[in-house]
Design a protein around this motif. Sequence first.
Motif, mmCIF file in Angstrom:
data_model
loop_
_atom_site.group_PDB
_atom_site.id
_atom_site.type_symbol
_atom_site.label_atom_id
_atom_site.label_comp_id
_atom_site.label_asym_id
_atom_site.label_seq_id
_atom_site.Cartn_x
_atom_site.Cartn_y
_atom_site.Cartn_z
ATOM 1 N N LYS A 184 29.287 14.092 30.124
ATOM 2 C CA LYS A 184 28.508 15.210 29.588
ATOM 3 C C LYS A 184 27.192 15.389 30.348
ATOM 4 O O LYS A 184 26.855 16.489 30.767
ATOM 5 C CB LYS A 184 28.232 14.991 28.097
ATOM 6 N N PHE A 185 26.454 14.301 30.536
ATOM 7 C CA PHE A 185 25.185 14.406 31.246
ATOM 8 C C PHE A 185 25.403 14.608 32.747
ATOM 9 O O PHE A 185 24.578 15.229 33.411
ATOM 10 C CB PHE A 185 24.295 13.195 30.960
ATOM 11 N N GLY A 186 26.502 14.111 33.270
ATOM 12 C CA GLY A 186 26.833 14.349 34.670
ATOM 13 C C GLY A 186 27.044 15.829 34.931
ATOM 14 O O GLY A 186 26.568 16.370 35.936
ATOM 15 N N ALA A 187 27.743 16.498 34.019
ATOM 16 C CA ALA A 187 27.970 17.939 34.153
ATOM 17 C C ALA A 187 26.651 18.699 34.004
ATOM 18 O O ALA A 187 26.398 19.667 34.728
ATOM 19 C CB ALA A 187 28.969 18.409 33.103
ATOM 20 N N LEU A 188 25.795 18.248 33.103
ATOM 21 C CA LEU A 188 24.507 18.891 32.871
ATOM 22 C C LEU A 188 23.594 18.785 34.096
ATOM 23 O O LEU A 188 22.932 19.747 34.485
ATOM 24 C CB LEU A 188 23.819 18.258 31.658
ATOM 25 N N LEU A 189 23.593 17.607 34.732
ATOM 26 C CA LEU A 189 22.686 17.349 35.850
ATOM 27 C C LEU A 189 23.313 17.597 37.223
ATOM 28 O O LEU A 189 22.602 17.632 38.225
ATOM 29 C CB LEU A 189 22.197 15.893 35.796
ATOM 30 N N GLY A 190 24.627 17.696 37.268
ATOM 31 C CA GLY A 190 25.302 17.847 38.550
ATOM 32 C C GLY A 190 25.273 16.566 39.371
ATOM 33 O O GLY A 190 25.230 16.603 40.599
ATOM 34 N N LYS A 191 25.254 15.434 38.691
ATOM 35 C CA LYS A 191 25.210 14.130 39.352
ATOM 36 C C LYS A 191 26.196 13.189 38.675
ATOM 37 O O LYS A 191 26.654 13.441 37.572
ATOM 38 C CB LYS A 191 23.809 13.506 39.241
ATOM 39 N N LYS A 192 26.472 12.100 39.349
ATOM 40 C CA LYS A 192 27.255 11.028 38.728
ATOM 41 C C LYS A 192 26.269 10.210 37.897
ATOM 42 O O LYS A 192 25.245 9.773 38.408
ATOM 43 C CB LYS A 192 27.912 10.157 39.793
ATOM 44 N N VAL A 193 26.563 10.020 36.628
ATOM 45 C CA VAL A 193 25.648 9.334 35.724
ATOM 46 C C VAL A 193 26.206 7.973 35.341
ATOM 47 O O VAL A 193 27.379 7.850 34.970
ATOM 48 C CB VAL A 193 25.392 10.180 34.448
ATOM 49 N N ARG A 194 25.341 6.950 35.458
ATOM 50 C CA ARG A 194 25.688 5.603 34.998
ATOM 51 C C ARG A 194 24.943 5.368 33.690
ATOM 52 O O ARG A 194 23.736 5.597 33.600
ATOM 53 C CB ARG A 194 25.251 4.546 36.015
ATOM 54 N N VAL A 195 25.662 4.879 32.700
ATOM 55 C CA VAL A 195 25.083 4.680 31.371
ATOM 56 C C VAL A 195 24.872 3.199 31.102
ATOM 57 O O VAL A 195 25.767 2.384 31.331
ATOM 58 C CB VAL A 195 26.010 5.279 30.278
ATOM 59 N N THR A 196 23.666 2.870 30.632
ATOM 60 C CA THR A 196 23.410 1.537 30.092
ATOM 61 C C THR A 196 23.006 1.731 28.643
ATOM 62 O O THR A 196 22.240 2.639 28.317
ATOM 63 C CB THR A 196 22.291 0.794 30.858
ATOM 64 N N ASN A 197 23.532 0.897 27.782
ATOM 65 C CA ASN A 197 23.330 1.046 26.348
ATOM 66 C C ASN A 197 22.511 -0.108 25.794
ATOM 67 O O ASN A 197 22.741 -1.264 26.133
ATOM 68 C CB ASN A 197 24.698 1.103 25.661
ATOM 69 N N SER A 198 21.523 0.225 24.967
ATOM 70 C CA SER A 198 20.783 -0.792 24.229
ATOM 71 C C SER A 198 20.811 -0.406 22.759
ATOM 72 O O SER A 198 20.915 0.774 22.415
ATOM 73 C CB SER A 198 19.347 -0.908 24.734
ATOM 74 N N VAL A 199 20.735 -1.412 21.908
ATOM 75 C CA VAL A 199 20.808 -1.178 20.469
ATOM 76 C C VAL A 199 19.398 -1.133 19.891
ATOM 77 O O VAL A 199 18.574 -2.005 20.167
ATOM 78 C CB VAL A 199 21.642 -2.282 19.775
ATOM 79 N N ASN A 200 19.127 -0.080 19.113
ATOM 80 C CA ASN A 200 17.859 0.080 18.414
ATOM 81 C C ASN A 200 18.162 0.522 16.986
ATOM 82 O O ASN A 200 18.357 1.704 16.721
ATOM 83 C CB ASN A 200 16.979 1.107 19.126
ATOM 84 N N PRO A 201 18.206 -0.428 16.026
ATOM 85 C CA PRO A 201 18.566 -0.084 14.654
ATOM 86 C C PRO A 201 17.576 0.865 13.978
ATOM 87 O O PRO A 201 17.915 1.522 12.992
ATOM 88 C CB PRO A 201 18.598 -1.433 13.925
ATOM 89 N N GLU A 202 16.367 1.001 14.517
ATOM 90 C CA GLU A 202 15.373 1.898 13.927
ATOM 91 C C GLU A 202 15.752 3.373 14.064
ATOM 92 O O GLU A 202 15.180 4.220 13.392
ATOM 93 C CB GLU A 202 14.003 1.670 14.574
ATOM 94 N N LEU A 203 16.706 3.692 14.926
ATOM 95 C CA LEU A 203 17.091 5.081 15.138
ATOM 96 C C LEU A 203 17.839 5.666 13.943
ATOM 97 O O LEU A 203 17.942 6.876 13.824
ATOM 98 C CB LEU A 203 17.948 5.214 16.404
#
Length: 176
Positions: free
Chosen positions: A124-143
């Motif tokens: 989704k973000f790759g299409a938005l930015l026109g780039k290959k996107v690498r995702v790193t995930n962190s957990v934040n329970p406050e969200l």
Amino acid sequence: MAKRYAKALFSAAQQKGLVAETETQLQLIVDVLQINPEFRAFLVAPNITLETKKQTLFQAFGAEASPLVLNTISLLIERGREGELASVLAAYLQVAGEALGRADAHVASPAPLSDEEQAKLADKFGALLGKKVRVTNSVNPELLGGLTVRIGDTLYDGSLKGKLERLDKTLQSAVI
């Protein structure tokens, strides 16, 4: 300053076809320095000679890191900039990303994302930015729910916490 070192390192890595390997090796060394305060203190200690610092660096990482990466870190040590290694890594990721049409997305979520969810976000973000996107995930329970995505200097806040804060500000400004 960090960007200058990163550009030089990227240029040398690109000439040798070692862009991804250089990134991985640099990340490894930065990770070790972050989790090992004794080693970090050793590198910045003024009473230890440059030669001793460089020898130790080559002994510790010689098997995992290329001479290109080790020589760059040696140069940082010689110039008294060993504390800026994390900044050099961040700048290298940015320079490499720009050159290779890649972006890194740091996603915070209240629970860990599955590989499939991360792949969907990357698409989704790759299409938005026109780039290959690498995702790193962190957990934040406050969200509470939803997620936040930081790509470069841009923050996409789709979290429940963020929505509640924006609603609160809207209501407060309407009352005043």
